[in-house]
Design a protein around this motif. Structure first.
Motif, PDB file in Angstrom:
ATOM      1  N   UNK A  23       0.788  -1.233   0.000  1.00  0.00           N
ATOM      2  CA  UNK A  23       0.000   0.000   0.000  1.00  0.00           C
ATOM      3  C   UNK A  23       0.824   1.289   0.000  1.00  0.00           C
ATOM      4  N   UNK A  24       1.825   1.422   0.919  1.00  0.00           N
ATOM      5  CA  UNK A  24       2.609   2.665   0.908  1.00  0.00           C
ATOM      6  C   UNK A  24       3.290   2.906  -0.432  1.00  0.00           C
ATOM      7  N   UNK A  25       3.753   1.825  -1.071  1.00  0.00           N
ATOM      8  CA  UNK A  25       4.407   1.955  -2.378  1.00  0.00           C
ATOM      9  C   UNK A  25       3.429   2.467  -3.438  1.00  0.00           C
ATOM     10  N   UNK A  26       2.213   1.938  -3.383  1.00  0.00           N
ATOM     11  CA  UNK A  26       1.193   2.350  -4.352  1.00  0.00           C
ATOM     12  C   UNK A  26       0.763   3.783  -4.113  1.00  0.00           C
ATOM     13  N   UNK A  27       0.773   4.188  -2.846  1.00  0.00           N
ATOM     14  CA  UNK A  27       0.366   5.560  -2.537  1.00  0.00           C
ATOM     15  C   UNK A  27       1.337   6.576  -3.125  1.00  0.00           C
ATOM     16  N   UNK A  28       2.587   6.127  -3.374  1.00  0.00           N
ATOM     17  CA  UNK A  28       3.574   7.014  -3.989  1.00  0.00           C
ATOM     18  C   UNK A  28       3.357   7.153  -5.496  1.00  0.00           C
ATOM     19  N   UNK A  29       2.555   6.296  -6.079  1.00  0.00           N
ATOM     20  CA  UNK A  29       2.317   6.364  -7.520  1.00  0.00           C
ATOM     21  C   UNK A  29       1.018   7.148  -7.782  1.00  0.00           C
ATOM     22  N   UNK A  30       0.726   7.369  -9.052  1.00  0.00           N
ATOM     23  CA  UNK A  30      -0.532   8.058  -9.391  1.00  0.00           C
ATOM     24  C   UNK A  30      -1.636   7.043  -9.668  1.00  0.00           C
ATOM     25  N   UNK A  31      -1.304   5.758  -9.501  1.00  0.00           N
ATOM     26  CA  UNK A  31      -2.296   4.720  -9.775  1.00  0.00           C
ATOM     27  C   UNK A  31      -3.422   4.747  -8.751  1.00  0.00           C
ATOM     28  N   UNK A  32      -4.649   4.855  -9.220  1.00  0.00           N
ATOM     29  CA  UNK A  32      -5.809   4.751  -8.333  1.00  0.00           C
ATOM     30  C   UNK A  32      -6.897   4.010  -9.091  1.00  0.00           C
ATOM     31  N   UNK A  33      -7.810   3.398  -8.340  1.00  0.00           N
ATOM     32  CA  UNK A  33      -8.941   2.760  -8.989  1.00  0.00           C
ATOM     33  C   UNK A  33      -9.866   3.860  -9.510  1.00  0.00           C
ATOM     34  N   UNK A  54      -4.532   2.900 -18.479  1.00  0.00           N
ATOM     35  CA  UNK A  54      -3.076   2.789 -18.426  1.00  0.00           C
ATOM     36  C   UNK A  54      -2.646   2.444 -16.992  1.00  0.00           C
ATOM     37  N   UNK A  55      -1.647   1.592 -16.871  1.00  0.00           N
ATOM     38  CA  UNK A  55      -1.194   1.184 -15.529  1.00  0.00           C
ATOM     39  C   UNK A  55       0.199   1.738 -15.238  1.00  0.00           C
ATOM     40  N   UNK A  56       0.445   2.965 -15.702  1.00  0.00           N
ATOM     41  CA  UNK A  56       1.737   3.618 -15.488  1.00  0.00           C
ATOM     42  C   UNK A  56       2.040   3.688 -13.995  1.00  0.00           C
ATOM     43  N   UNK A  57       3.223   3.242 -13.610  1.00  0.00           N
ATOM     44  CA  UNK A  57       3.604   3.274 -12.194  1.00  0.00           C
ATOM     45  C   UNK A  57       3.463   1.928 -11.509  1.00  0.00           C
ATOM     46  N   UNK A  58       2.889   0.947 -12.214  1.00  0.00           N
ATOM     47  CA  UNK A  58       2.622  -0.336 -11.544  1.00  0.00           C
ATOM     48  C   UNK A  58       3.885  -1.203 -11.433  1.00  0.00           C
ATOM     49  N   UNK A  59       4.948  -0.838 -12.191  1.00  0.00           N
ATOM     50  CA  UNK A  59       6.144  -1.707 -12.202  1.00  0.00           C
ATOM     51  C   UNK A  59       6.789  -1.819 -10.813  1.00  0.00           C
ATOM     52  N   UNK A  60       6.886  -0.680 -10.093  1.00  0.00           N
ATOM     53  CA  UNK A  60       7.547  -0.722  -8.777  1.00  0.00           C
ATOM     54  C   UNK A  60       6.800  -1.638  -7.799  1.00  0.00           C
ATOM     55  N   UNK A  61       5.496  -1.466  -7.605  1.00  0.00           N
ATOM     56  CA  UNK A  61       4.803  -2.415  -6.720  1.00  0.00           C
ATOM     57  C   UNK A  61       4.837  -3.851  -7.234  1.00  0.00           C
ATOM     58  N   UNK A  62       4.843  -4.047  -8.555  1.00  0.00           N
ATOM     59  CA  UNK A  62       4.947  -5.418  -9.077  1.00  0.00           C
ATOM     60  C   UNK A  62       6.284  -6.030  -8.692  1.00  0.00           C
ATOM     61  N   UNK A  63       7.359  -5.218  -8.801  1.00  0.00           N
ATOM     62  CA  UNK A  63       8.688  -5.741  -8.442  1.00  0.00           C
ATOM     63  C   UNK A  63       8.752  -6.057  -6.949  1.00  0.00           C
ATOM     64  N   UNK A  64       8.120  -5.214  -6.144  1.00  0.00           N
ATOM     65  CA  UNK A  64       8.114  -5.470  -4.699  1.00  0.00           C
ATOM     66  C   UNK A  64       7.366  -6.766  -4.392  1.00  0.00           C
ATOM     67  N   UNK A  65       6.240  -6.969  -5.071  1.00  0.00           N
ATOM     68  CA  UNK A  65       5.474  -8.207  -4.860  1.00  0.00           C
ATOM     69  C   UNK A  65       6.291  -9.404  -5.328  1.00  0.00           C
ATOM     70  N   UNK A  66       7.005  -9.233  -6.457  1.00  0.00           N
ATOM     71  CA  UNK A  66       7.800 -10.331  -7.001  1.00  0.00           C
ATOM     72  C   UNK A  66       8.907 -10.748  -6.031  1.00  0.00           C
TER      73      UNK A  66
END
Ligand SMILES: [Zn+2]
Ligand SMILES: [Zn+2]
Length: 322
Positions: A44-54, A73-85
């Motif tokens: 969540x904190x990582x996603x809050x740093x991005x502009x991604x919102x539902x 567009x899912x711009x910004x999703x790479x960082x949380x994806x890498x964290x999940x990975x």
């Protein structure tokens, strides 16, 4: 899930107490399921740093059958994806299906030293996530070929990584995915696929009567049917007399298949028109509310009965395709 009371571990223990035969499969997946359930809070904190919102729900678009994340567009999703990975990949190494492909999978989420290469890899992750949510087969096939990983393996692995990121996005919206979520407003979403990400449900449940504790009166009779998304974990209300797959509706469309003894509300709801089924649990016939992702795997015995009847799972997964 909004009304989840039992943890992954508690749900597994409950299932194994009644069906010890599922021990090998549930114990094999337990670490993955536990990690996936915990990830949304961490991300969540990582996603809050991005502009991604539902996005807000647009009733007109919803009426046309577009899930919230369709064509977004899912711009910004790479960082949380890498964290999940980082959490999920080491656990996938223990799985027979994914173990031989770990190099390719790791490469997908790695950040190369060289700047252009890093940018390219980040863009590829966004494209892959968008491809997954919009069922762009060519995009998915290309990603699998680039990684040198068979497509089913890529989809299996990527689902465990993308799912918690989407879940975190849902939980970040004001009100989360509770009963008052816009997709549960009367008639707002009438489809058998997820109103958020468009994926198929892995399980359904019928809810319990709702008591207003302050005034001690029955606020809702219970028995309302909810579908649970196999990817992002969103629950949504669905008509009991309709098939979530072909969406035909009527008195004789849906049939119920039960075990004869000690079913505790567990059953398979199947469609007489298209012969697709979805496992379901009637919470009015059991105590405790299981973790639905675990419960779906814990109904493997009914998947086998359904397969024997020539029925097809609405959500083909590693545990229900024989
Ligand atoms: Zn979903
Ligand atoms: Zn059907």
């Amino acid at each position: 899930m909004a009304l989840s009371c039992q943890s992954v571990e508690e749900t597994i223990a409950g299932i194994l107490a009644r069906r010890p035969v599922l021990g090998p499969v549930l114990n094999m997946f337990a670490p993955l399921l536990t990690a996936r359930a915990a990830l949304p809070q961490t991300l969540r904190p990582l996603l809050e740093e991005t502009t991604l919102r539902l996005p807000e729900m647009d009733r007109e678009r919803a009426a046309q059958g577009f899930p919230l994340l369709a064509e977004q567009p899912l711009t910004g999703i790479a960082a949380p994806l890498r964290a999940a990975a980082e959490t999920i990949l080491p656990l996938l190494e223990a799985q027979t299906v994914t173990r031989p492909h770990m190099d390719g999978l790791r490469r997908m989420f790695a950040v190369p030293q060289e700047e252009d290469a890093a940018r390219e890899r980040t863009a590829a992750l966004e494209v892959l996530a968008e491809g997954m949510l919009n069922e762009k087969t060519a995009v998915l096939e290309k990603a699998a070929a680039d990684a040198g990983v068979p497509l089913p393996v890529l989809l299996f692995a990527f689902g465990f990584i993308l799912g918690p990121v989407l879940r975190a996005l849902v939980l970040m919206r004001p009100g989360g995915d509770g009963k008052d979520a816009p997709w549960n407003a009367d008639g707002a979403w009438r489809h058998g696929y997820c109103p958020v990400c468009g994926s198929s449900p892995s399980i359904a449940y019928l809810d319990r009567p709702v008591f207003d504790e302050k005034n001690a009166f029955l606020a809702g009779g219970g028995g309302k049917k909810h579908l649970h998304c196999s990817l992002c974990g969103t629950d949504w209300v669905f008509r009991r007399g309709a098939c979530p797959f072909c969406e035909k509706e009527g008195n004789d469309v849906m049939e119920i298949l039960r075990e004869t003894k000690d079913a505790r509300g567990e059953r398979v709801d199947w469609c007489t028109q298209c012969r697709t089924y979805c496992p379901a649990v009637d919470l009015r016939e059991s105590t405790g509310t299981p973790d639905m992702d675990v419960q779906a795997i814990g109904m493997l015995h009914l998947d086998m009965v359904a397969a024997g009847k020539g029925l097809h799972p609405i959500h083909p997964a590693f545990w229900n395709t024989f």
